[in-house]
Design an enzyme around this catalytic site. Structure first.
Site, mmCIF file in Angstrom:
data_model
loop_
_atom_site.group_PDB
_atom_site.id
_atom_site.type_symbol
_atom_site.label_atom_id
_atom_site.label_comp_id
_atom_site.label_asym_id
_atom_site.label_seq_id
_atom_site.Cartn_x
_atom_site.Cartn_y
_atom_site.Cartn_z
ATOM 1 N N VAL A 377 0.825 -1.204 0.000
ATOM 2 C CA VAL A 377 0.000 0.000 0.000
ATOM 3 C C VAL A 377 0.863 1.261 0.000
ATOM 4 O O VAL A 377 2.017 1.253 0.429
ATOM 5 C CB VAL A 377 -0.965 0.039 1.218
ATOM 6 C CG1 VAL A 377 -1.820 -1.204 1.282
ATOM 7 C CG2 VAL A 377 -0.201 0.233 2.519
ATOM 8 N N CYS A 378 0.266 2.321 -0.525
ATOM 9 C CA CYS A 378 0.864 3.654 -0.473
ATOM 10 C C CYS A 378 -0.264 4.658 -0.582
ATOM 11 O O CYS A 378 -1.450 4.292 -0.504
ATOM 12 C CB CYS A 378 1.898 3.851 -1.582
ATOM 13 S SG CYS A 378 1.236 3.834 -3.252
ATOM 14 N N ASP A 379 0.062 5.919 -0.751
ATOM 15 C CA ASP A 379 -0.941 6.980 -0.800
ATOM 16 C C ASP A 379 -2.031 6.704 -1.818
ATOM 17 O O ASP A 379 -3.203 6.608 -1.499
ATOM 18 C CB ASP A 379 -0.256 8.310 -1.136
ATOM 19 C CG ASP A 379 -0.472 9.340 -0.043
ATOM 20 O OD1 ASP A 379 -1.296 9.069 0.848
ATOM 21 O OD2 ASP A 379 0.174 10.387 -0.074
#
Length: 463
Positions: A377-379
């Site tokens: 996951v990331c932004d």
């Protein structure tokens, strides 16, 4: 506080990023067909104003509403935003970012208030008329009250920025941009500030420098080149691969750990970015839309006619300045760091990020269990997380293991995942959004100790 800002930036990203294809399409139409474009066409140029006035803000409002309240939120978000559009004389991007989610929040509260109180057989009529009536009210209020308020505030901000630019202070934005970026607040800066300003500016001139003040890949390229030549240990070995991912792929998050491991490098980034902005400003160049991802290919594709020299010089100047300064710091450095992960931990300690250190300690014992679904996951769920998921998936396939490895935005992780992999600077926000899922933090998407431990654990449990 940082986690809240990251979450805010992530929400803005989730509104804007799915629309980037439409923004780029508008940018190409503008670059090609306006009177100063590559192939001027009076007929096709008629597409420019309706797209910027109606299509793009409504797409943002639709996405913002959908994120808050699903399909009903998406519909009422566009209804409420339409009042802003018709009642104003500017492209309502900022207004769409406000009115879309706000309208959806109101319908969500209404739905919760009447939950369980509607008689059987009347559900459809209540659902349809509630959106219609509340949407009508929101549309009228946004037309007569909210729209003019946003327009006045927007005019005030633009006047301040215009004065800022006229005084030659635009390069000073790098002092804010670069530290914010390496703390993973890059989406707050880009999607929250510069993209809306850039789109409004592009309406008038067909291009905007605001698309370039935080997205220039040159400074990061210079930093990574310096580590490739004068770095040590794993930092030196991993930098060439990071250059490809950063400069060609446009995933800027890949260079953030190199700054975090040696915080003085932020000076090289600020100087390089400021130099690039200065060149862009002096040469009076801009892009026709936001470069997402921030690849050199995106830059060149969105450069309008007559701007190529200035754009290329700005990227090259940023690269040269950051390379020279970063190389100087590396040459005089007395550090004996062995790898990027160790040094990143040291830099976080210098920044007094105690919470991340606690989490890193927890990660020393990754849970032994059967993993079937892994989420990176990331932004936005597109850049660094996609890179990480792709590379980790290939490592699993090489071991003869086929399990789900997918990338997501932090707030969109499915409940059924077994483990989440995320950069340590996003741990607090990830834990808040996914409190019941095991989380593994990493420092580097190319080679990380915790990723290696997770891989070993999966291999053991599969045998």
């Amino acid at each position: 506080m940082r986690a809240q800002l990251q979450a805010f930036g992530g929400f803005l990203t989730a509104m804007v990023i799915p629309c980037m294809g439409a923004f780029i399409a508008w940018g190409f139409i503008t670059a090609l067909f306006i009177p100063t474009g590559w192939i001027p066409s009076e007929e096709f140029a008629e597409l420019v104003d309706p797209m910027i006035t109606y299509l793009l803000p409504l797409l943002i409002a639709y996405n913002g509403g959908r994120l808050v309240a699903g399909d009903r939120g998406a519909i009422i978000g566009t209804i409420g935003t339409f009042g802003l559009i018709v009642g104003s004389d500017i492209a309502m991007f900022l207004g769409a970012m406000i009115m879309g989610p706000l309208s959806a929040y109101i319908i969500k509260k209404f739905d919760k208030a009447i939950e369980g109180k509607v008689k059987a057989g009347f559900e459809m009529i209540v659902n349809n008329f509630s959106v219609g009536i509340i949407g009508l009210i929101l549309c009228l209020v946004s037309y007569s009250l909210i729209g003019p308020t946003i327009e006045s505030a927007n005019a005030f901000v633009l006047e301040l920025i215009t004065d800022f630019v006229a005084l030659g202070f635009l390069p000073l934005l790098a002092i804010v941009n670069e530290p914010a970026k390496v703390l993973f607040l890059n989406n707050v800066i880009d999607q929250g500030m510069y993209y809306p300003l850039g789109m409004q500016d592009a309406v008038e001139t067909g291009k905007s420098i605001y698309f370039m003040v935080a997205s220039n890949p040159g400074a990061g390229l210079g930093l990574l080149l310096a580590f490739s030549m004068f770095g040590k240990g794993m930092a030196k070995k991993s930098a060439p691969g990071s250059i490809i991912i950063h400069f060609l792929g446009g995933i800027h998050e890949i260079y953030f750990p190199y700054v975090l491991m040696k915080p003085i490098m932020i000076l090289a980034m600020i100087a390089g970015s400021a130099t690039g902005i200065l060149v862009f400003s002096t040469m009076k160049v801009g892009l026709v839309a936001g470069p997402s991802p921030g690849s050199i290919f995106s830059y060149l594709a969105l450069t309008p006619k007559g701007n190529y020299l200035g754009v290329i010089l700005g990227v090259a100047a940023a690269t040269a300045v950051s390379f020279i300064i970063a190389s100087f710091f590396l040459k005089i450095s007395k550090d004996t760091y062995e790898d990027i992960e160790t040094s990143a931990e040291k830099s976080k300690a210098m920044k007094a990020e105690g919470k991340n250190l606690l989490n890193s300690a927890l990660n020393q014992g990754i849970i032994e269990k059967k993993y079937e679904y892994i989420a990176f996951v990331c932004d936005a769920g597109l850049g660094s997380s996609a890179l990480g998921a792709n590379m980790f998936g290939k490592k699993l396939i090489a071991q003869g293991i086929e399990i789900q490895v997918k990338n997501y935005a932090i707030e969109n992780v499915p409940a059924e995942v077994d483990v989440i992999v995320v950069h340590s600077n996003l741990y607090e926000r990830t834990k808040k959004a996914n409190p019941n899922v095991e989380i593994v933090t990493i420092e580097n998407y190319l080679n990380d100790e915790n990723l290696n431990k997770l891989l070993e654990c999966i291999v053991r449990s599969d045998n």
